[in-house]
Motif scaffolding. Structure first.
Motif, short mmCIF file in Angstrom:
data_model
loop_
_atom_site.label_atom_id
_atom_site.label_comp_id
_atom_site.label_asym_id
_atom_site.label_seq_id
_atom_site.Cartn_x
_atom_site.Cartn_y
_atom_site.Cartn_z
N LEU A 83 0.82 -1.20 0.00
CA LEU A 83 0.00 0.00 0.00
C LEU A 83 0.86 1.26 0.00
N THR A 84 1.95 1.23 0.77
CA THR A 84 2.85 2.38 0.79
C THR A 84 3.42 2.61 -0.60
N ALA A 85 3.83 1.53 -1.24
CA ALA A 85 4.41 1.65 -2.58
C ALA A 85 3.38 2.23 -3.55
N LYS A 86 2.14 1.78 -3.40
CA LYS A 86 1.06 2.25 -4.25
C LYS A 86 0.86 3.76 -4.10
N ILE A 87 0.85 4.19 -2.84
CA ILE A 87 0.67 5.61 -2.56
C ILE A 87 1.82 6.42 -3.15
N GLU A 88 3.03 5.92 -2.95
CA GLU A 88 4.18 6.66 -3.45
C GLU A 88 4.19 6.75 -4.98
N ALA A 89 3.78 5.66 -5.60
CA ALA A 89 3.72 5.67 -7.07
C ALA A 89 2.68 6.69 -7.54
N ARG A 90 1.57 6.72 -6.81
CA ARG A 90 0.52 7.66 -7.18
C ARG A 90 0.99 9.10 -7.03
N LEU A 91 1.70 9.36 -5.95
CA LEU A 91 2.21 10.72 -5.74
C LEU A 91 3.18 11.10 -6.85
N GLU A 92 4.04 10.14 -7.19
CA GLU A 92 5.03 10.39 -8.24
C GLU A 92 4.33 10.73 -9.56
N SER A 93 3.26 10.00 -9.84
CA SER A 93 2.56 10.21 -11.11
C SER A 93 1.82 11.55 -11.14
N ARG A 94 1.61 12.13 -9.98
CA ARG A 94 0.90 13.40 -9.94
C ARG A 94 1.83 14.60 -10.09
N LYS A 95 3.12 14.34 -10.15
CA LYS A 95 4.06 15.45 -10.23
C LYS A 95 3.95 16.18 -11.56
N GLU A 96 3.96 17.50 -11.47
CA GLU A 96 3.94 18.33 -12.67
C GLU A 96 5.11 19.29 -12.63
N HIS A 97 5.48 19.77 -13.82
CA HIS A 97 6.56 20.77 -13.87
C HIS A 97 6.05 22.02 -14.58
N ALA A 98 6.66 23.11 -14.25
CA ALA A 98 6.42 24.33 -15.01
C ALA A 98 7.71 25.12 -15.02
N VAL A 99 7.92 25.87 -16.09
CA VAL A 99 9.11 26.71 -16.13
C VAL A 99 8.66 28.16 -16.06
N ILE A 100 9.22 28.86 -15.10
CA ILE A 100 8.84 30.25 -14.88
C ILE A 100 10.06 31.13 -15.14
N GLU A 101 9.86 32.14 -15.97
CA GLU A 101 10.99 32.99 -16.32
C GLU A 101 10.89 34.32 -15.58
N VAL A 102 12.02 34.79 -15.08
CA VAL A 102 12.04 36.10 -14.45
C VAL A 102 12.15 37.12 -15.58
N VAL A 103 11.18 38.03 -15.67
CA VAL A 103 11.22 39.04 -16.73
C VAL A 103 12.46 39.90 -16.49
N ARG A 104 13.30 40.01 -17.55
CA ARG A 104 14.66 40.47 -17.35
C ARG A 104 14.78 41.83 -16.64
N MET A 105 13.88 42.73 -16.94
CA MET A 105 14.01 44.04 -16.30
C MET A 105 13.81 43.99 -14.78
N TYR A 106 13.37 42.82 -14.28
CA TYR A 106 13.20 42.69 -12.83
C TYR A 106 14.31 41.83 -12.20
N ASN A 107 15.39 41.62 -12.92
CA ASN A 107 16.49 40.82 -12.38
C ASN A 107 17.01 41.35 -11.04
N ARG A 108 16.88 42.64 -10.86
CA ARG A 108 17.33 43.24 -9.59
C ARG A 108 16.53 42.69 -8.41
N GLU A 109 15.35 42.21 -8.69
CA GLU A 109 14.51 41.68 -7.61
C GLU A 109 14.62 40.16 -7.51
N LEU A 110 15.65 39.63 -8.15
CA LEU A 110 15.83 38.18 -8.20
C LEU A 110 15.76 37.52 -6.82
#
Lengths: 267, 441
Positions: free
Chosen positions: A164-191
């Motif tokens: 059951l633990t393995a099942k839960i962990e597999a499910r969590l893994e499958s729910r992972k999503e990615h996104a790429v967020i870019e810092v708008v260059r003129m705001y690099n000072r606020e990095l």
């Protein structure tokens, strides 16, 4: 008080570890004594244990956090929940549960068979949740401890617990999503500020030297998407989602709806 | 000997955690204001510490350091950055000696002379044998930090471990204590001593339960990890405030490109420090939950109230004290100015009025719940079936703006009118970022 004590030195610690020796310093005890003053302590211990601890710490001083102030803190409605003690013991033994709980719509589910995974505290909502697996419905659940009417242990064989633990962990893994967020260059000072805002997520940062652009790749679970979105809106014009169709679309919808609230006509 | 400063390690780790792998060695060193050679040396030392305390060498051997520190929410609830506090340097002979003394005392209470015998027979041959004075100094230190205590009775004094807090508890009570410490360290600030205590209790539990691996039952959703690094400076600040003393420090604004400057004793290597030497009477230490950042607020003659981010402070020295009267006067002034600060803004108060819309088709009104939870001293003044009005007086609009904006279309700013106009302009601009998406639809 010094946090960089010789006694905390890594070589000392590792030698003590090898021989099963542990140490406690006054500052650790003082911190504990200070924390026992928090109302949460009453839910964390049976009365006699709490009394015992207070006696054991009688000689220690509490820490004076002179001048400390906390800002933008959520109301602390719950730090401890009385069910934590019961549930953590079931988790410790790797056992199952019989649980009666209330749904979001107020419907009561009686005596369901489940397997607990973790207890999770939401720093945003200031509440405890039980993450568990609903055995009959094969669902991964997250239930507020506040909504649990009763829960008790149900015996589960070790092999099944592992499964059951393995099942839960597999499910969590499958729910992972990615996104790429870019810092708008003129705001690099606020990095620094921007990176702080994302520092609570699992992330990787890429720096494109030639164009002086920072990109943050954030990894999160699907049901946390709305929270990631609120962070992106929080930062406003400073960041832009460049990968992650759902997020981009939700951002577009969000701006269109917001502008409509202000009576701005869409072209 | 000068007090060992951990400024470099702190700045190094902070940059590593925040930028997780973005920079090459060269870029990293340049931004930190150190040479590539120092970069290599620092990373080597930090790696050694991590490997020693986490005992994770086999698994992580080939892994990059930044990767190792990458915060993985579902994998671990141990705060990786805690190892910073294990970095105090110690001569190997001393670390050996201290460990031998403690290991012996774990078994039984002993006198200084008996402990000298323990060290004489236990230390590796190439180490110098300690004299009685050294052992007494060690015992004095261990007693001072509260790790051991002297038993009552006649000379020669016997020493024993000061671990009653754990040894007097049953296994079940220890479990409750461990959980309490875990929860409080993770939900309250300051937390470093709590995390250190959690580590000690973990070891104590391991010992009591025959080294069974202990599963961590708790997860905390959304921690600002680097707050642990800033806590390194807290106690110096608390102490200065308590004693009404000024502090000297070299400040690196988070907006400048460099984060650190080595304090060189050799003038040949001396170079223009990018930081600024500052003198401040500290009055308040503020933790900002919105970003997980620490500030120190205080007073500087002629400038009045001044605010610094704790992450920019290096080379802090405690200076002279001011009179109680002066401290009280300045503190009162600061407190008055902070009364309406969302975070630390001490500008002019302005009244904000916003309409929040109830979520459509949701079972719970999570918008209202969030406003009530996070809206600080603001109040809900009117409510109907679709929306409610929230009002708050705050110093300036800058600090509250991100929070209002994070609600997206669920929040409409009504007053002041300039803030309303700013929101409209910003939403338009943000929308322009996603225009191509619309074409795809």
């Amino acid at each position: 008080m010094n946090l960089f004590e010789k006694i905390f030195n890594y070589q000392v610690i590792s030698r003590l570890d090898e021989s099963g020796t542990f140490t406690l310093t006054s500052q650790e005890r003082s911190w504990l004594k200070t924390m026992l003053g928090h109302p949460a302590a009453a839910d964390a211990f049976p009365a006699e244990t709490l009394e015992k601890l207070v006696t054991l710490l009688e000689q220690e001083e509490t820490i004076e956090f002179s001048g400390l102030m906390e800002k933008a803190k959520s109301m602390e409605k719950q730090v401890y929940h009385p069910l934590l003690r019961t549930l953590r013991r079931i988790l410790e033994k790797n056992q199952g549960i019989r649980i009666t709980y209330c749904n979001k719509d107020g419907r009561i589910n009686c005596d369901q068979s489940g397997f607990p995974y973790k207890l999770e505290y939401s720093m945003v909502k200031k509440e405890w949740y039980l993450l568990w697996y609903h055995r009959r419905h094969h669902l991964y659940m997250s239930t507020k401890l506040q909504n649990i009417e009763s829960v008790h242990e149900e015996s589960v064989p070790a092999t099944l617990a592992e499964e059951l633990t393995a099942k839960i962990e597999a499910r969590l893994e499958s729910r992972k999503e990615h996104a790429v967020i870019e810092v708008v260059r003129m705001y690099n000072r606020e990095l620094s500020r921007i990176l702080y805002a994302f520092s609570c997520f699992e992330k990787e940062v890429a720096y494109l030297d030639e164009s002086d652009i920072y990109r943050i790749k954030v990894t999160y679970l699907g049901d946390e998407r709305e929270y990631v979105l609120s962070k992106i809106r929080f930062l406003g014009k400073r960041v832009r989602v460049i990968e992650g169709e759902q997020l981009k679309q939700r951002m577009y919808e969000s701006t269109a709806k917001a502008l409509a609230r202000y009576g701005v006509e869409q072209v | 000997m000068a007090r060992e400063s951990f400024d470099k390690e702190i700045q190094f780790l902070r940059m590593l955690v925040l930028t997780s792998g973005a920079y090459s060695r060269q870029q990293f060193a340049e931004r930190l204001g150190i040479s590539v050679h120092t970069f290599d040396k620092t990373i080597k030392r930090l790696k050694e510490i991590v490997h020693t305390v986490t005992e994770e060498l086999p698994e992580n051997q080939g892994k990059e350091f930044a990767d190792m520190l990458r915060f993985s929410y579902y994998e671990s609830s141990d705060p990786m950055l805690l190892f910073l506090y294990r970095a105090k340097s110690l001569k190997e002979s001393e670390s050996y000696r201290l460990s031998l003394i403690l290991i012996a005392l774990q078994e039984q209470s002993l006198t200084a002379a008996e402990l000298m015998d323990v060290c004489s027979s236990g230390l590796p041959e190439d180490f110098p044998l300690p004299d009685e004075k050294t052992i007494r100094t060690d015992l004095k230190y261990l007693e001072e930090v509260g790790v051991i205590r002297r038993e009552t009775g006649r000379r020669p004094y016997r020493y024993r471990m000061n671990n009653d807090l754990v040894t007097q508890l049953s296994e079940d009570e220890l479990l409750d204590l461990y959980d309490f410490v875990d929860v409080m360290a993770n939900t309250q600030v300051p937390s470093v001593q709590g995390y250190l205590l959690r580590d000690s209790l973990k070891k104590a539990r391991k010992q009591k339960e025959d080294a069974q691996p202990i599963a961590e039952p708790f997860l905390y959703k959304y921690h600002y990890y680097s707050r642990i690094l800033d806590e390194a400076h807290l106690y110096t600040l608390f102490q200065a405030i308590r004693e009404r003393r000024k502090i000297w420090f070299v400040y690196f604004s988070p907006k400048s490109r460099t984060r650190y400057a080595s304090k060189n004793t050799n003038p040949l290597f001396e170079r223009e420090a990018a930081g600024k030497q500052e003198l401040l009477l500290p009055l308040k230490v503020v933790y900002d939950h919105q970003y997980g950042r620490w500030y120190v607020l205080g007073n500087v003659p002629r400038l009045g109230i001044v605010k610094y981010r704790v992450e920019g402070l290096t080379q802090i020295e405690v200076g002279e004290a001011v009179s109680e009267e002066e401290f009280a006067r300045k503190l009162q002034k600061l407190e008055e100015s902070l009364r309406y600060s969302w975070l630390v803004d001490t500008g002019n108060p302005v009244k904000i009025k916003a309409r929040f819309y109830h979520p459509e088709g949701a079972q719970t009104n999570f918008i209202k719940e969030r406003v009530q939870l996070q809206g600080q001293w603001g109040t809900i003044t009117e409510e109907n079936e679709n929306s409610f009005i929230y009002e708050i007086t705050v110093n300036g609009t800058t600090e509250i703006k991100p929070w209002l904006r994070s609600f997206g279309s669920s929040c409409e700013v009504l007053e002041p009118s300039y803030l309303r106009r700013e929101f409209i302009a910003e939403w338009k601009e943000i929308q322009s970022y996603y225009e191509p998406v619309r074409e795809d639809l």
